[in-house]
Design an enzyme around this catalytic site. Structure first.
Site, PDB file in Angstrom:
ATOM      1  N   HIS A  70      -3.423   3.504  -5.049  1.00 24.76           N
ATOM      2  CA  HIS A  70      -2.250   2.725  -3.687  1.00 24.76           C
ATOM      3  C   HIS A  70      -0.840   2.498  -3.482  1.00 24.76           C
ATOM      4  CE1 HIS A  70      -5.790   2.454  -0.798  1.00 24.76           C
ATOM      5  NE2 HIS A  70      -6.498   2.585  -1.160  1.00 24.76           N
ATOM      6  N   ASP A  92       1.079  -1.403  -0.053  1.00 26.21           N
ATOM      7  CA  ASP A  92      -0.599  -0.289   0.092  1.00 26.21           C
ATOM      8  C   ASP A  92       1.019   1.158   0.309  1.00 26.21           C
ATOM      9  OD1 ASP A  92      -2.565   1.438   0.483  1.00 26.21           O
ATOM     10  OD2 ASP A  92      -2.972   0.038   1.492  1.00 26.21           O
ATOM     11  N   GLU A 114      -9.777   2.898  -5.208  1.00 24.27           N
ATOM     12  CA  GLU A 114      -9.673   3.993  -4.662  1.00 24.27           C
ATOM     13  C   GLU A 114      -8.469   4.410  -5.619  1.00 24.27           C
ATOM     14  OE1 GLU A 114     -11.254   3.638  -0.453  1.00 24.27           O
ATOM     15  OE2 GLU A 114      -8.993   3.244  -0.382  1.00 24.27           O
TER      16      GLU A 114
END
Ligand code: ACM
Length: 631
Positions: free
Chosen positions: A273, A199, A350
């Site tokens: 990410h 991440d 995302e």
């Protein structure tokens, strides 16, 4: 004997009229019949194994780890006609789940039968739960009568994928800590560990051909306090926080998990990410010249509401850069060789597309590939990654955003933004794992924010318990199962991680294992109490937030502040004070909505059961409660 056993149950639960008449099994079995009497384990227990039980030595070691080490019971392998504990392999009938088992206990002893090693292992997990919580102790317990109720249990899981996700990227958990996590999963019959390995805040797996990924990507500046509010890192500050798993570590974890019938799903979260990767390879984003560092917990992603978000830094890989795919090919070659699981998870969640919109390279890509919008750009990326993963002999799985712009052929979908993505993907005949944030995000608040460590959202235990891994509208043939996700931004320690996980992971365990019609909230909250005692013995942390009142606040007569309270656990008494003194059970009991009296600035509440405190003392400033009033 019967009396002794019932008395044992009374002690197990220790809650007066809540005493249970049946052992507190979680997840509740498909079928369990109990009869009068109990079998006391002898000082020397004879055990037999059918020929063909491949992991006999592991089962023996597991039995010894509790029966010998904790209960002081010696084990001896004998032929079956002399054994008081028999492990038997049944013929795998087509109708029988390979993970099913039967456990019977009577005056002759204990019989665990199953068509597979996994079933035998689950029978053993149930056996432990039939023993008193002291069996979970870390050291020898003397002078106990270790007895088991006579019973006949037939059990099998509802779904095949019973997962927990652990985010080891935001905070690193050591190999030994992950092994403990695996042990706790196994005790509740979970069988998939999803490791979120990368991440913005860390790259946690050695890729031998790309050592920079871990040399640079696995470490950041050390911070403690409130996540998201940390100051920016000085590029020169020592990067002392972090860690990663070597490939040898991963092999050790895989073997440890496999013995416990748990497969590990690796996740490499791309194209968003990806800041830790970009810290090592800064020219792989579409925004050249960005000074990347592994994020240390300062806020760079923003969520203004309505599902919208944006980032201050481009943390995405660039779909228009061929070197990105070459690097991913190298990464997935090593990941595929390491993990036996048929799926590799590529994240896909995302991704803030604003950076791609500004990129000339992306504009060229769109023209060349006839991509009409950013969703199609993402879909182009995901499909190329799907091809790379397929070329390594694996299937791709991703978060439900991978459906945007067209789903890659054969891709598995992990449905996190509620259930709708999973339902739709199952209807499109794509394999689906349901992990909706509305039921299974165990990083959310589980009690009143004024009494909890800071996080976001709200997911109370009762809501978690309502989780149905095969929701109405989904095609059950394509639902692999369900999963709870433990994101670790705010989890600096194992104690905090355990607090978020339990008891909500009990609720998910029961939801993915037990038949829907066997689930019963009142029975579940009673059974949890025994498991809290087991965890006390084992030194595992858990949250008791379910005992705290749930508040709602409104104004009445224009200015007065009125508080209503209820509890999700039945039969609790809420006592309260406005006078700054912690309310004991002689203080007023909440019966109906109460109004802050003139001059009072703090409400204190605590729940009691049969005169004993059970919830926490909650201190609720008026000024904070006022913020909750809907205008
Ligand atoms: C996610 O929670 N972003 C998958």
């Amino acid at each position: 004997m019967v009396k002794a056993w019932l008395f044992g149950c009374f002690l197990l639960t220790g809650i007066g009229s809540f005493a249970q008449t049946e052992p507190a099994l979680i997840p509740v079995p498909v079928e369990a019949r109990y009869s009068a009497g109990s079998f006391s384990l002898p000082a020397m227990l004879n055990i037999s194994f059918d020929a063909g039980i491949a992991d006999k030595s592991f089962l023996l070691q597991q039995m010894g780890s509790k029966l010998t080490r904790i209960a002081g019971i010696e084990l001896k392998e004998t032929p079956s006609d002399q054994a008081q504990l028999q492990f038997k392999l049944t013929k795998a009938a087509a109708s029988l789940s390979p993970e099913s088992y039967q456990l019977s206990i009577n005056e002759k002893g204990i019989l665990i039968e199953a068509p597979s090693s996994a079933g035998l292992f689950y029978g053993v997990q149930t056996l432990w739960q039939l023993l008193p919580p002291a069996i979970e102790s870390k050291s020898r317990v003397a002078n106990m009568n270790w007895s088991l109720p006579y019973c006949s249990i037939k059990d099998a899981p509802r779904v095949g994928w019973r997962g927990l996700m652990l985010d080891v990227a935001r905070h690193f958990f050591t190999k030994e800590q992950v092994k403990d996590f695996i042990d706790h999963m196994a005790a509740y019959k979970y069988n998939r560990l999803h490791l979120h390995l990368t991440d913005d805040q860390g790259w946690r797996i050695e890729i031998k051909a790309l050592p920079k990924l871990t040399e640079v990507g696995a470490f950041r500046g050390e911070r403690t306090g409130r996540w998201g509010e940390f100051g920016k890192q000085d590029p020169k500050e020592p990067k002392t926080y972090g860690g990663y798993y070597t490939q040898e570590d991963i092999k050790e974890l895989l073997a440890y998990a496999a013995e416990r019938h748990i497969s590990i799903l690796p996740e490499i979260d791309i194209p968003g990410h990806s800041m830790a990767l970009l810290a090592a390879y800064p020219d792989l984003s579409c925004t050249p010249g960005t000074a990347y560092q592994v994020n240390g917990g300062d806020r760079f992603m923003h969520w203004p509401g309505g599902g919208k978000f944006y980032s201050d830094i481009d943390n995405n890989l660039c779909p228009a850069n061929e070197r990105v795919y070459a690097l991913l090919d190298t990464i997935f070659t090593e990941i595929a060789a390491l993990f036996p699981m048929e799926y590799i998870h590529m994240g896909g969640d995302e991704t803030y597309k604003g950076w791609w919109e500004k990129s000339a390279a992306i504009k060229d890509l769109m023209k060349r590939e006839k991509l009409k919008d950013m969703h199609e750009v993402q879909s182009y990326f995901v499909k190329r990654v799907g091809k790379i993963i397929a070329s390594k002999g694996k299937k791709m799985m991703g978060w439900d955003e991978i459906m945007e712009g067209g789903l890659a052929s054969g891709a598995g979908v992990m449905s996190w933004q509620g259930e709708k993505g999973g339902i739709a993907a199952s209807k499109m005949k794509h394999p689906v794992v349901m992990s909706p944030n509305s039921y299974t995000y165990v990083d959310l608040y589980q009690g009143d924010p004024l009494a909890e460590p800071p996080t976001y959202g709200m997911l109370r235990l009762k809501k978690t318990y309502e989780f149905n891994p095969v929701p109405a509208g989904a095609d059950p043939a394509y639902v692999l199962g369900g999963q709870a996700n433990l994101w670790s931004e705010r989890l600096h320690t194992v104690r905090h991680a355990e607090y978020m996980l339990w008891p909500r992971a009990f609720a998910v365990a029961e939801s993915v294992w037990s038949p829907q019609q066997k689930k019963d909230w009142n029975s579940f909250v009673q059974r949890i109490e025994t498991h809290f005692k087991r965890f006390d013995q084992a030194g595992i942390n858990y949250s008791t937030s379910m005992y705290d009142p749930i508040l709602s606040v409104r104004t009445v007569k224009d200015t007065a502040v009125e508080v209503s309270m209820q509890t999700e656990v039945p039969n609790l008494n809420i006592h309260y004070s406005f006078d700054e003194f912690p309310p004991d059970n002689f203080y007023p009991e909440y019966k109906s909505p109460i109004v802050f009296p003139a001059g009072a600035s703090t409400l204190r509440v605590q729940t009691y059961r049969q005169g004993k405190p059970i919830g926490r003392l909650m201190i609720l400033p008026l000024a904070e409660l006022k913020k909750r009033i809907r205008k």
